[in-house]
Design an enzyme around this catalytic site. Structure first.
Site, PDB file in Angstrom:
ATOM      1  N   TYR A   1      40.806  48.131  46.794  1.00 22.89           N
ATOM      2  CA  TYR A   1      39.900  47.069  46.313  1.00 22.89           C
ATOM      3  C   TYR A   1      38.426  47.276  46.007  1.00 22.89           C
ATOM      4  O   TYR A   1      37.769  47.184  45.122  1.00 22.89           O
ATOM      5  CB  TYR A   1      40.098  45.830  46.905  1.00 22.89           C
ATOM      6  CG  TYR A   1      39.755  44.500  46.312  1.00 22.89           C
ATOM      7  CD1 TYR A   1      40.262  44.192  45.020  1.00 22.89           C
ATOM      8  CD2 TYR A   1      38.525  43.881  46.718  1.00 22.89           C
ATOM      9  CE1 TYR A   1      39.738  42.817  44.450  1.00 22.89           C
ATOM     10  CE2 TYR A   1      38.044  42.535  45.967  1.00 22.89           C
ATOM     11  CZ  TYR A   1      38.818  42.068  45.088  1.00 22.89           C
ATOM     12  OH  TYR A   1      38.023  41.177  44.192  1.00 22.89           O
TER      13      TYR A   1
ATOM     14  N   SER B   1      33.037  42.366  41.738  1.00 27.67           N
ATOM     15  CA  SER B   1      32.966  41.806  43.117  1.00 27.67           C
ATOM     16  C   SER B   1      32.020  42.484  44.020  1.00 27.67           C
ATOM     17  O   SER B   1      31.322  43.610  43.720  1.00 27.67           O
ATOM     18  CB  SER B   1      34.173  42.079  43.818  1.00 27.67           C
ATOM     19  OG  SER B   1      34.303  41.605  44.864  1.00 27.67           O
TER      20      SER B   1
HETATM   21  N1  LIG Z   1      38.021  34.894  44.761  1.00 31.83           N
HETATM   22  C1  LIG Z   1      37.039  35.494  45.307  1.00 31.83           C
HETATM   23  O1  LIG Z   1      36.739  35.278  46.256  1.00 31.83           O
HETATM   24  C2  LIG Z   1      36.953  36.759  44.197  1.00 31.83           C
HETATM   25  C3  LIG Z   1      35.662  37.532  44.814  1.00 31.83           C
HETATM   26  C4  LIG Z   1      35.377  38.749  43.904  1.00 31.83           C
HETATM   27  C5  LIG Z   1      35.917  38.935  42.650  1.00 31.83           C
HETATM   28  N2  LIG Z   1      36.943  38.288  42.342  1.00 31.83           N
HETATM   29  C6  LIG Z   1      37.627  38.740  41.193  1.00 31.83           C
HETATM   30  O2  LIG Z   1      37.790  37.415  40.290  1.00 31.83           O
HETATM   31  C7  LIG Z   1      38.944  37.589  39.505  1.00 31.83           C
HETATM   32  C8  LIG Z   1      39.779  36.516  39.561  1.00 31.83           C
HETATM   33  O3  LIG Z   1      40.298  36.420  41.016  1.00 31.83           O
HETATM   34  P1  LIG Z   1      40.839  35.011  41.603  1.00 31.83           P
HETATM   35  O4  LIG Z   1      40.168  34.978  42.864  1.00 31.83           O
HETATM   36  O5  LIG Z   1      40.608  34.072  40.703  1.00 31.83           O
HETATM   37  O6  LIG Z   1      42.433  35.482  41.966  1.00 31.83           O
HETATM   38  P2  LIG Z   1      43.753  34.721  41.616  1.00 31.83           P
HETATM   39  O7  LIG Z   1      43.451  33.130  41.686  1.00 31.83           O
HETATM   40  O8  LIG Z   1      44.788  35.417  42.391  1.00 31.83           O
HETATM   41  O9  LIG Z   1      43.726  35.048  40.046  1.00 31.83           O
HETATM   42  C9  LIG Z   1      44.120  36.179  39.571  1.00 31.83           C
HETATM   43  C10 LIG Z   1      44.551  36.183  38.305  1.00 31.83           C
HETATM   44  O10 LIG Z   1      44.759  37.236  37.502  1.00 31.83           O
HETATM   45  C11 LIG Z   1      46.081  37.510  36.913  1.00 31.83           C
HETATM   46  N3  LIG Z   1      46.500  38.793  37.041  1.00 31.83           N
HETATM   47  C12 LIG Z   1      46.681  39.512  38.001  1.00 31.83           C
HETATM   48  N4  LIG Z   1      47.315  40.568  37.602  1.00 31.83           N
HETATM   49  C13 LIG Z   1      47.489  40.498  36.164  1.00 31.83           C
HETATM   50  C14 LIG Z   1      48.477  41.409  35.483  1.00 31.83           C
HETATM   51  N5  LIG Z   1      48.704  42.531  35.707  1.00 31.83           N
HETATM   52  N6  LIG Z   1      48.123  40.773  34.160  1.00 31.83           N
HETATM   53  C15 LIG Z   1      47.909  39.830  33.754  1.00 31.83           C
HETATM   54  N7  LIG Z   1      47.078  39.105  34.592  1.00 31.83           N
HETATM   55  C16 LIG Z   1      47.334  39.161  35.720  1.00 31.83           C
HETATM   56  C17 LIG Z   1      46.787  36.165  37.579  1.00 31.83           C
HETATM   57  O11 LIG Z   1      47.712  35.561  36.581  1.00 31.83           O
HETATM   58  P3  LIG Z   1      49.336  35.921  36.689  1.00 31.83           P
HETATM   59  O12 LIG Z   1      49.774  36.165  38.128  1.00 31.83           O
HETATM   60  O13 LIG Z   1      49.936  34.692  36.180  1.00 31.83           O
HETATM   61  O14 LIG Z   1      49.650  37.147  36.062  1.00 31.83           O
HETATM   62  C18 LIG Z   1      45.781  35.244  37.869  1.00 31.83           C
HETATM   63  O15 LIG Z   1      45.740  34.319  36.806  1.00 31.83           O
HETATM   64  C19 LIG Z   1      39.550  39.059  40.090  1.00 31.83           C
HETATM   65  O16 LIG Z   1      39.368  40.051  39.260  1.00 31.83           O
HETATM   66  C20 LIG Z   1      39.056  39.281  41.438  1.00 31.83           C
HETATM   67  O17 LIG Z   1      38.967  40.497  41.986  1.00 31.83           O
HETATM   68  C21 LIG Z   1      37.249  37.205  43.039  1.00 31.83           C
END
Ligand SMILES: NC(=O)c1ccc[n+]([C@@H]2O[C@H](COP(=O)([O-])OP(=O)(O)OC[C@H]3O[C@@H](n4cnc5c(N)ncnc54)[C@H](OP(=O)(O)O)[C@@H]3O)[C@@H](O)[C@H]2O)c1
Length: 307
Positions: free
Chosen positions: A150, A137
């Site tokens: 985070y 990120s």
């Molecule tokens: N959205 C942004 O703007 C952004 C920016 C920078 C970085 N990121 C990174 O991108 C990645 C995805 O984020 P997102 O925005 O798509 O978030 P999201 O929509 O909340 O999705 C998170 C995913 O991670 C899974 N997850 C969380 N904890 C888990 C665990 N203990 N075991 C297995 N699966 C787990 C969740 O599935 P379940 O709940 O079904 O387990 C879900 O599929 C993350 O690493 C986040 O830090 C996102």
């Protein structure tokens, strides 16, 4: 192509799954919510493998990875592993209850990267090819107030991935670091501050897949956030502190409900699911898999989506 994706049940992971399915890949889909993974797989073209596993459960994740390697052995084994699962919440070190949230964030965003890659590395080395992708990120570039866990977890992820990349140089196994800016997912839905260059997950996924194909070492998506990140890195502390001290904070109410031991006990059963995971045969074209997948309730909904 065979692609293993963690955090596939929502947001970026679901969009990456849709992108790779569209490209004809066979997928290994990992997340805790089995029913949401099933809905996602059914919405994608092709036949895919689902593993309802908590990525912080090292042995369950390793079992899932081995099952996917076995399932794809006839077609050359795993080509791309994307460690994407991640959580976010406001954390303040001075509150005792936030320490458990910090541990959970580190376990998911940092330790699980290694748990995800480890089971594929020997086989990839032996084949002399393969790509390990870590989703970090731009939050890992500088420490922002209220997100003490985070930001630090993502800084650790960036450095961990760099060590891995340099260490694997010459082996044929490549490491790609992707640092998303702001992507429209459940994780950012509750952010109380402005999110410049907010990008839709399908747009992000198409760009990420191109970067992975080109095997870039590090990329920020969308690219204007990369420019912002570079400028932030250069900003002297005095200016940075003044500019960001008053920034609105991520809600930390969620941090108090982040699960730790409760999740561990449920993963004992999901480990079995991992080893006996079944391939789906759904052939329906994806209407909006990212949106559809996000619709399901997750085990610790409030905690993981504090974004
Ligand atoms: N959205 C942004 O703007 C952004 C920016 C920078 C970085 N990121 C990174 O991108 C990645 C995805 O984020 P997102 O925005 O798509 O978030 P999201 O929509 O909340 O999705 C998170 C995913 O991670 C899974 N997850 C969380 N904890 C888990 C665990 N203990 N075991 C297995 N699966 C787990 C969740 O599935 P379940 O709940 O079904 O387990 C879900 O599929 C993350 O690493 C986040 O830090 C996102």
């Amino acid at each position: 192509m065979n692609v293993f994706i963690t955090g596939a049940s929502s947001g970026i992971g679901a969009a990456l799954a849709a992108e790779y399915a569209r490209r004809g890949a066979t997928l290994g889909l990992v997340a805790r919510r089995a029913e949401v993974l099933a809905q996602l797989a059914a919405s994608l073209p092709g036949a895919h493998h689902r593993y309802a596993v908590d990525v912080t459960d090292k042995d369950a994740l390793i079992a899932a990875a081995h099952a996917f390697e076995q399932a794809t052995a006839a077609s050359g084994g795993t080509d791309v592993v994307i460690a994407n699962a991640g959580i976010s919440a406001g954390v303040l070190t001075e509150h005792y209850e936030d320490l458990a949230a910090l541990e959970r964030i580190y376990a998911t965003n940092v330790f699980a990267l290694a748990y995800t890659f480890h089971p594929f590395m020997a086989a990839m080395r032996a084949r002399g090819r393969g790509t390990l992708v870590g989703v970090a990120s731009v939050a890992g570039i500088r420490g922002l107030p209220g997100t003490e866990a985070y930001c630090a977890s993502k800084a650790a992820a960036i450095t961990y991935l760099e060590s891995l990349r340099v260490g694997l140089r010459g082996s044929g196994v490549r490491v790609v670091t992707i640092a998303p800016g702001f992507i429209r997912t459940p994780l950012t839905a509750r952010n109380p501050y402005p999110m410049p260059f907010l990008t839709d997950p399908d747009v992000f996924a198409a760009r990420a897949a191109r970067a992975i194909e080109r095997q870039v070492s590090y990329t920020v998506i969308p690219w204007p956030m990369g420019v912002v990140a570079k400028l932030l890195r250069l900003l002297p502390n005095a200016l940075f502190d003044r500019a960001f001290a008053g920034r609105q904070r991520k809600p930390r109410d969620a941090a108090t409900t982040i699960t730790t031991p409760a999740t561990t006990s449920t993963t004992a059963t999901t480990a079995t699911t991992a080893t006996t995971a079944t391939a789906t045969t759904a052939t329906t074209a994806a209407a909006s898999p990212a949106a559809g997948a996000a619709a399901g309730a997750r085990p610790d909904d409030a905690s993981d989506r504090a974004g």
